[in-house]
Motif scaffolding. Structure first.
Motif, PDB file in Angstrom:
ATOM      1  N   GLN A  51     -41.955  73.295  95.760  1.00 46.05           N
ATOM      2  CA  GLN A  51     -42.273  74.556  96.580  1.00 46.05           C
ATOM      3  C   GLN A  51     -42.479  75.726  95.904  1.00 46.05           C
ATOM      4  OE1 GLN A  51     -39.445  72.601  96.718  1.00 46.05           O
ATOM      5  NE2 GLN A  51     -38.835  72.153  98.704  1.00 46.05           N
ATOM      6  N   LEU A  56     -45.325  77.955 102.098  1.00 46.84           N
ATOM      7  CA  LEU A  56     -44.346  77.188 102.660  1.00 46.84           C
ATOM      8  C   LEU A  56     -44.554  76.800 104.244  1.00 46.84           C
ATOM      9  CD1 LEU A  56     -41.076  78.527 101.027  1.00 46.84           C
ATOM     10  CD2 LEU A  56     -42.559  76.730 100.448  1.00 46.84           C
ATOM     11  N   ASP A  60     -40.342  73.037 104.925  1.00 46.92           N
ATOM     12  CA  ASP A  60     -39.944  73.645 103.595  1.00 46.92           C
ATOM     13  C   ASP A  60     -38.990  74.883 103.792  1.00 46.92           C
ATOM     14  OD1 ASP A  60     -41.469  71.835 102.234  1.00 46.92           O
ATOM     15  OD2 ASP A  60     -43.293  72.979 102.538  1.00 46.92           O
ATOM     16  N   SER A 121     -48.648  75.769 107.249  1.00 46.89           N
ATOM     17  CA  SER A 121     -48.137  76.703 106.476  1.00 46.89           C
ATOM     18  C   SER A 121     -48.221  78.132 107.067  1.00 46.89           C
ATOM     19  CB  SER A 121     -49.225  76.738 105.096  1.00 46.89           C
ATOM     20  OG  SER A 121     -49.172  75.393 104.545  1.00 46.89           O
ATOM     21  N   THR A 124     -46.745  83.091 102.761  1.00 42.84           N
ATOM     22  CA  THR A 124     -45.547  83.187 101.803  1.00 42.84           C
ATOM     23  C   THR A 124     -45.690  84.132 100.586  1.00 42.84           C
ATOM     24  OG1 THR A 124     -44.912  80.898 102.292  1.00 42.84           O
ATOM     25  CG2 THR A 124     -43.746  81.682 100.677  1.00 42.84           C
TER      26      THR A 124
END
Length: 276
Positions: A51, A56, A60, A121, A124
């Protein structure tokens, strides 16, 4: 469609200025922001996974929230929207975490009332806030660590260093001297399996914290044609003969010098010559 992203994968924010993380959005009046902290005792587990520094998804994030870290702030970020154009807005880190704790922070951004599934996703951004810059060099004397200020490049004395293994065991601790230098015993870097060094952590006071991933390959100049001769170790022997070609039955006159790591002569050391 509404979207959000961060500007890069650089994750060290300066400790001496007002800090903000830029968020780039399209067609969003507000962004839902969530901030997580992964404590220093979970860094070995984090770096051994996939990760770290990646974007993420919902699974996750739930893993980080439930097993490795905790959510520390959640809210919305108002955006001065401009139709179909990218708008950059600064997320005020100081207001979200006025009191920092050792560890890594993860900031996610998504549209308010996002209806997409959890497998996609999310934007992040990983970051730490620190003024400590770490450099390491491995030699015969062990693991040499140098700590310097990212703001002034001056040595940082009194920084507390901790070397963690892959299985989260503490291999050793040290404190930098007046030159910002500390040394770990060479045996600590020779572990196998779970005892392989994974993370080097540095701490100064309660607020300044940074780490170095020891699992990555070190910088190597050998592909530039300047690798030099191999490091001899604790003893170095140089042997030579008076000429290069001999006939059968002739005497071979050979000499040798033995030196230690400081290039000083080694006395009373038995040497074995092997002729092939």
């Amino acid at each position: 469609a509404p979207s959000a992203r961060f500007t890069g994968d650089s994750f060290v924010l300066p400790a001496g200025a007002r800090r903000g993380i830029p968020v780039v959005t399209v067609n969003m009046n507000a962004a839902k922001m969530t901030l997580y902290r992964i404590g220093d005792r979970s860094l070995a587990q984090l770096l051994s996974g996939y990760q770290f520094l990646h974007q993420l998804d919902g699974y996750d994030i739930s893993t980080i929230s439930d097993q490795m870290g905790e959510p520390v702030w959640s809210g919305t970020l108002d955006i001065a929207n401009d139709l179909n154009k990218e708008v950059t807005t600064s997320f005020p880190v100081d207001e979200a975490i006025p009191q920092r704790k050792p560890g890594v922070y993860v900031l996610t951004a998504q549209p308010v009332d996002d209806k997409s599934d959890d497998y996609g996703s999310r934007a992040t951004q990983w970051f730490v806030v620190s003024d400590i810059g770490l450099s390491t060099y491995t030699g015969q004397d062990g693991l040499n660590v140098f700590a310097r200020s990212l703001g002034s490049a001056k040595p940082i004395p009194g920084a507390e260093l901790t070397l963690l293994a892959r299985n989260n065991e503490i291999l050793g601790t040290a404190t930098t001297d007046a030159e910002g230098h500390a040394v770990f015993n060479p045996g600590l870097t020779r572990g196998e399996n779970g005892m392989v060094p994974a993370v080097l952590m540095a701490k100064q006071g309660d607020n300044d914290f940074v780490f170095l991933d020891m699992g990555k390959a070190g910088f190597d100049l050998s592909d530039r044609g300047v690798e030099g001769r191999a490091s001899p170790g604790a003893l170095d022997v140089y042997a030579w003969t008076e000429r290069g070609i001999y006939r059968a039955g002739e005497d071979v006159h050979v000499a040798a010098l033995a030196r230690d790591g400081a290039a000083k002569a080694v006395e009373n050391l038995p040497l074995t010559f092997i002729f092939t």
